[in-house]
Design an enzyme around this catalytic site. Structure first.
Site, mmCIF file in Angstrom:
data_model
loop_
_atom_site.group_PDB
_atom_site.id
_atom_site.type_symbol
_atom_site.label_atom_id
_atom_site.label_comp_id
_atom_site.label_asym_id
_atom_site.label_seq_id
_atom_site.Cartn_x
_atom_site.Cartn_y
_atom_site.Cartn_z
ATOM 1 N N SER D 285 38.445 -71.632 -24.512
ATOM 2 C CA SER D 285 39.749 -72.237 -24.308
ATOM 3 C C SER D 285 40.803 -71.225 -24.732
ATOM 4 O O SER D 285 40.558 -70.375 -25.586
ATOM 5 C CB SER D 285 39.846 -73.497 -25.153
ATOM 6 N N LYS D 291 36.062 -74.613 -28.797
ATOM 7 C CA LYS D 291 35.631 -75.170 -27.511
ATOM 8 C C LYS D 291 34.552 -74.340 -26.822
ATOM 9 O O LYS D 291 34.602 -73.126 -26.805
ATOM 10 C CB LYS D 291 36.830 -75.299 -26.556
ATOM 11 N N ARG D 324 39.174 -77.258 26.417
ATOM 12 C CA ARG D 324 39.525 -76.578 25.148
ATOM 13 C C ARG D 324 40.687 -77.346 24.551
ATOM 14 O O ARG D 324 41.711 -77.539 25.204
ATOM 15 C CB ARG D 324 39.898 -75.101 25.362
#
Lengths: 451, 451, 451, 451
Positions: D285, D291, D324
């Protein structure tokens, strides 16, 4: 008055939105529009007042055979042609003369679009009502729990402490966002539709033998009769109202879905921080006696996973050819109904969920303490950065976090120069809540302003 | 400054939206946010003014290695961690001391969300500008062609006469709807993001040693520094802005896509009522020398077929867990960019298309006359209904429409009691335009009011 | 036996798919699964044969109150808990003892998933049947019209000549693609579901006092009893079947939708090359007596605009947490039903449309000639390139195409060295059909192989 | 060779899929198709062998200015027209004569569609490779952890015991489902495209002066030259391959996303049962040193939330007009690329995640024991039902589950007639695993068969 039981859609089964959007309700709304047209034309002297009265007398859904109208729609591409035929027959049973004045100059799309707007208005009113209830409940939770500490979680991991009051404030703001958007669409997007076959009003004016002034009055009075705003120009091929409806219904469900996702996460057996309101049989399993499933949150998430897709159908229906699109228009009807049902059902469920939610502060606290203080390592980092340098402080804390010992113990061992009181203060999550309380106040102030 | 050539996205290749949303532009916007944070903190005395100045000096995208930042994002889940590292190194190259003050208290999401809002503001400004141009062009077409008759078409079939001015008025109203929504989101939904790791501002306050008053100032000044509105509460897990952005970008593309669909229908070889602005190579085929393809309309439809899906990703990202969602947040970035590019590209293309569109009134008239008067059979019906009764009149006209003879001839043969002048009047499409001209006025009035 | 009239969904109203997917049909399918479970368990000696017989006697939808089951689902999150209660009561009314053996070891998801597969099998069988009819009709059109010239159109403009037989062959191939995929899913993806609460069969084995061998038999016999393939492993949280169903239903609707779009284009008033089968009231307008709207194509397009979105809900439901997802699972039910209805309804409509389509070769030829030969300018280009060089030939033809004179006239004026016979040959569209006829043969061969 | 850094798409940034789908790779693939066409035509004597050799020599992406080609596509609606011009110029620089033979008879869509299929083949090969790696890793986890007990969780709540081996087996089966589908599309859906302007091969035959036999050879050899299967009929307007590609890429991402969702749930701080492979900076983090975010799972979920929407664009592009489509075709390109990138990136991430996943059996066991035995209440229920009756047993257990005392204690107090040994056996989760081990074997057997 609802032929769809909602067997496969528990989120809206049995709710007001289910009744308000049932086939029978659509039939009646279309009849209501025919009555409004007749009344408008009678008011302008185009048809006799008596005819309008007889049409109003006949225009009740229970007089019309729903199944026939539905099946006939396969022949003409919409249900109005058959409905007009049936209504005309009903009127004729009362008064043959009046039957000539049914749907005078009318075109199918005028009837169906205006009926849809009536239904939307009714459902959005109910949604707004229940979102208001939800907001009230959340405001109460936010205020009561402004001091209830819990773990803030990011990317599944404990991050920093927050309060449950702050979390509830966030939910509240999201619901107020939804409420604002519902009210805006309700008041400004649900236009009466009147244009005739290709948006010129030509047939109405031809019947009336009227000119521009008549058209102006016709358009204005018809909208007033329906209680809906008048459009600048017929929107039969300009589908802004449907796009707005899709967006708002979708937003309601995902906003409530976010709350539900959080409730689910907090209800996990290992977390146990909140519980849904209980009751007889609520959340029961067919096999596991111990289960109390978070059923309301489950229903909310199920709605949120569906509504954005229906909304996309409605948005794409703006992509419509010519003066009436062969396919785009017809794709809207079921999608709109499902949007309304999901938003309507979700609003009911959310109101029930938030009004009766149990909160367990002690479990929140226990979870907060699980990491032994690591949850405030950001704070410790801030404190250490000036002492050790930013990079070194972060590296040290990363190392401590991976240490086998509890965070506070490892920290104490490393930071021998900090006294115990400073350390205890540093690690107290209650001292690392920042602006949380003030944000609660700000959210509550917005809530009061919206009431 | 754009590393994506747009090879597979001709609708936005080379447009301002492409540049404004390129990887390099995102990098710079994130750096702009870091500068805004530093300036705000310097203004509040949290970091030295000199540090803010050095950060501003260093914060230029060309100093950062884009590829490294992009690759590093695979390790951390977002590009900010690596960017901050790179920026810190750049700052340190100028002044080691100042490097300590980079991203002070910052969290990745504050940087990335605020940067996204800056980019959105820039793109929406451009979109509003080009929608205004488009509206002006359409208003001009509406006014000039208020007397140009053409066939109104519903479900692919000629219905009743309209004017090309009325059609252009409808397009205009749709563009004004889009413009209203773009402006509303631009002004009211693009909030600065500042909340720290879990929306409490705790790290910022900790660094500052400040309390509630500091938080209030920090939030206010940071938003002002960015030129964005301030949110009531951090919206890191309350994604209303993204949902609004998805909805508005999506609406822009489908509104313009509706115009394009109509242009395509009117450009068909058999119809030939309008043509796109030509030019060197525009609309050429690699094999067929005679081709002049409606390329601009084609690009518009291609955008409208994509954007609602990207918008749905953004709406669904509201469904986000906890204080930062592991997946929902990261799903937004590319989807938002694509929304902005498609809306931005479509607005350019639409402005070019509407400014240079050729209109062929004589082909419109020839097509209108193709059915030998059947296009006004609704009018004849209205005229005959009082004479023959509604049902009988309609049945007669249905029979005539299927007659082998031309409609007017068959009609004359049946309605021997009508004199030729009355019949000619009845069949003149110019006399069956209803309120069309007045609607043009109403649309133009709304356009003037919006300017 | 269908409580949803389909008022807002004419594409499936009144079709077999509507009946096969009605609330009552779902109720019965769930009861069928309970019976299959009881029979399986009786066969393995787990419950008495008499109990299985009584359960089979009681398990009829008309004995169960649909509305109650639907409403109760709001309490438990699915309709099975309440259904089991009601079934148990019905069984008890016949024989109290047998009631103990209802849903023995059962879990809600086993019942609901297996019931869904039964319903899917029935609907896919019907869809395959009607796609076969559609393919047969298209094969006939392809063969009959292999010599019917028409304009090939690309990007709305005439391109080069084709035959209507070639166009129908393309439609045929697309329908055969759909048919292949329907059969594959029908045969290989609709697995019986049996796993118990979390996919271990534990409760079933516990009731039986059985071990691995019992589990093997139970799983095998239960699937056989339902007439469905057996899964390798319970798929309660592995939703491949639903993703496959979404994809295949979605593909059916868009494949048929492509045919419908072409029919719409060819039905335009200005084009007039095909017409839908007519009939009493088919395609009538409520206001315009002359209208014959291409209603069937319209319904097909409306389905194709909806189904892919429902399919996306099902695909996203693979994204499901744990052993049973709180929201993803519940989001599948209504979406699956709508997928089945739309594919089922579309297959009926397409079979009717293709069987009765009128083709107008003379209009095709007239349209082909509209550009005075420019439609073969590609061929002229090929002829001139060796004479003039590629670039110069293309430039010359571009100039001629923009010339005010008819193409053939301008061409003759420029190419004075070509004799008239050569020029006439060059401009004959019948001589520029390339491999078209052979492709018709190839498509018909594939059709024969698939029959 | 990749101009898109992937800054906003960490799931695919820097992966093989990013390189294989970059603008430069598309450019090269289109050039590869031009070479294949030239080689085919040389082999059939239509153009000189020398010309084919020179074209091959010139056809390298680095010789072409990407930005010019991209911008020119705004004029013609696709990049091929400009690319052919650039290639022709490059060929002419080597040999003027050969330049006449570039793109002989070619049409833009033949080049672009065939190039897309080449790219798809390359990406799907890589995806299959990494799914195989993933399956191998999961098979290993399944086998090693067939005895590792953990809580089965349904609707967020502990349900009954399972093993981690069973869970991994489920993941394995899902990956094998994905692998089957990838291989099927790779082998049977990626058709070479050759049809000319409207699918008749007319221009190719005209250049060759050839007839049906020539067409047959041309089509066969061209496909062989590309290493792709040959289509029955040109699919320029029959977009089955794209629909299949969307479906399969989407399925890959959601299948891997389901694994990721489970990993996220099991990684929650409170749960802690698995961890992602770590490494320098992985999961860090920017602010919180403690973390370790489950980044890989996060990236997987982000992909799964996007891909189904791109797939829906591709499915809807089947809804294409004429020979197309003006918009549908162009909407495919970017959507297809994004599908390939997301599936390709996700396959890399999943292989890394599963190969290095840490599993913590002791945490699984501790969580399993959290409810004091309530997790086997289903089993106790089965045991008690014959003694007390089904309803009464369930009621008793529900009461005990809500008792303040631990489940086993409350149970012992109620069931005084059961001896301690029987009770202990009843409550042992290891004795309530049913068929789990056998399912692991079945999944592993399927894995072996697929290898």
């Amino acid at each position: 008055m609802n032929s769809d039981s909602g067997l496969l859609a528990p989120v809206w089964a049995g709710t007001p939105a289910a009744d308000l959007t049932a086939d029978e309700a659509w039939l009646q709304a279309m009849l209501d529009v025919e009555v409004a047209l007749a009344n408008t034309q009678a008011g302008l002297g185009v048809i006799p007042d008596e005819a309008a009265a007889v049409i109003a007398e006949a225009a009740h859904a229970e007089r019309i055979d729903l199944a026939t109208v539905a099946l006939d729609a396969r022949e003409t591409g919409n249900p109005v042609v058959s409905l007009v035929k049936a209504l005309t027959a009903e009127v004729a049973r009362i008064d043959v003369e009046s039957a000539e004045h049914v749907h005078r100059g009318g075109t199918s799309q005028d009837i169906l679009d205006s009926a849809a707007m009536l239904i939307c208005a009714r459902v959005l009113d109910r949604v707004a009502h229940r979102l208001t209830d939800t907001a009230d409940a959340l405001a109460d939770l936010a205020d009561r729990h402004r001091g209830t500490l819990m773990a803030g979680r990011t990317l599944t991991q404990h991050a920093v402490p927050i309060t449950f009051g702050l979390k509830a404030s966030g939910w509240l703001v999201l619901v107020l966002d939804a409420l604002d958007r519902v009210r805006a669409v309700r008041d400004h997007s649900l236009f009466a539709q009147l244009g005739g076959a290709a948006g010129t009003l030509a047939s109405y004016l031809e019947y009336a033998g009227g000119g521009v002034a008549h058209g102006t009055e016709l358009s204005r009075r018809f909208a007033a009769e329906l209680g809906l705003p008048e459009a600048v120009i017929p929107w039969h091929a300009l589908r802004t109202p449907y796009a707005d409806l899709g967006a708002v219904c979708s937003f309601v469900t995902v906003a409530l879905g976010k709350i539900a996702l959080d409730v689910q996460g907090m209800s996990r057996t290992e977390v146990g921080e909140v519980a849904e309101p209980g009751g007889e049989g609520r959340g029961a399993s067919s096999a596991m006696p111990q289960k109390r499933n978070p059923v309301l949150a489950t229903l909310l998430v199920s709605a949120a996973r569906q509504a954005p897709h229906h909304a996309a159908v409605l948005t794409q229906a703006v992509l419509a050819e010519d003066e009436r699109a062969p396919g785009a228009w017809q794709s809207e009807w079921q999608s709109l109904r499902e949007c309304l049902r999901l938003a309507g059902g979700a609003a009911e469920v959310a109101a029930e969920l938030t009004a009766g939610m149990s909160v367990f502060p002690e479990r929140m606290r226990a979870n907060l303490d699980l990491t032994g203080g690591a949850i405030v390592s950001e704070r410790v980092n801030v404190a250490l950065a000036p002492l050790l340098g930013k990079a070194e402080a972060k590296e040290l804390l990363g190392r401590i976090a991976r240490d086998a010992r509890p965070f506070e113990e490892a920290l104490a061992a490393e930071l021998t120069h900090l006294d115990a009181a400073r350390l205890e203060d540093l690690l107290d999550p209650a001292r690392y809540l920042g602006y949380a309380d003030a944000y609660v106040d700000r959210a509550l102030a917005r809530h009061r302003a919206a009431s």
